[in-house]
Write a protein that holds these residues in place. Structure first.
Motif, short mmCIF file in Angstrom:
data_model
loop_
_atom_site.label_atom_id
_atom_site.label_comp_id
_atom_site.label_asym_id
_atom_site.label_seq_id
_atom_site.Cartn_x
_atom_site.Cartn_y
_atom_site.Cartn_z
N ASP A 1 0.83 -1.21 0.00
CA ASP A 1 0.00 0.00 0.00
C ASP A 1 0.86 1.26 0.00
OD1 ASP A 1 -2.30 -1.50 -0.04
OD2 ASP A 1 -2.69 -1.32 2.11
N LYS B 1 2.21 1.73 -3.52
CA LYS B 1 1.15 2.24 -4.40
C LYS B 1 0.92 3.73 -4.17
CE LYS B 1 -1.43 -2.04 -4.84
NZ LYS B 1 -2.65 -2.77 -4.48
N SER B 2 0.92 4.17 -2.92
CA SER B 2 0.69 5.59 -2.64
C SER B 2 1.87 6.43 -3.10
CB SER B 2 0.40 5.81 -1.16
OG SER B 2 1.50 5.43 -0.38
N THR C 1 1.52 6.85 -6.82
CA THR C 1 0.44 7.79 -7.11
C THR C 1 0.91 9.22 -6.93
OG1 THR C 1 -1.14 6.15 -6.33
CG2 THR C 1 -1.95 8.39 -6.58
#
Length: 113
Positions: free
Chosen positions: A102, A105-106, A109
């Protein structure tokens, strides 16, 4: 002797939670399924190891520790201590992997934005 049974029990509980959560949170259900797979695969490997060392037999009482009450007491203690530690270790690794995924992924982004 039977430490793998703790991971099987946890896998059953997590599978029940996954079935409950599945309708509303598909991504969490997928993550929980991966935890169930980790727990069951670890249990399977431990079961094979116990068969190899003769701690599990293919005739009654199946677990050699159940031949006497003293051995049964030792087996239950092992399930609680060693099996509990195995459960904590597997769940911790699973949790850390998903926290890291996670986080990655952040970061991706943020870099793309």
């Amino acid at each position: 002797m039977a430490c793998f049974t703790a991971a099987v029990a946890q896998a059953i509980v997590v599978h029940g939670i996954k079935k409950t959560v599945e309708k509303n949170h598909k991504s969490l259900a997928l993550k929980l399924q991966k935890l169930v797979t980790l727990l069951l695969s670890g249990s399977f490997l431990l079961m094979i190891e116990h068969i190899w060392h003769g701690e599990i037999t293919f005739y009654y009482p199946f677990l050699t520790a159940m031949n006497s009450p003293e051995d049964t007491k030792e087996m239950l203690y092992e399930i609680l201590t060693v099996g509990g530690c195995i459960d904590v270790a597997i769940t911790s690794v699973w949790f850390l992997l998903y926290c890291l995924s996670d986080l990655v992924k952040s970061v991706k982004t943020v870099k793309e934005a």
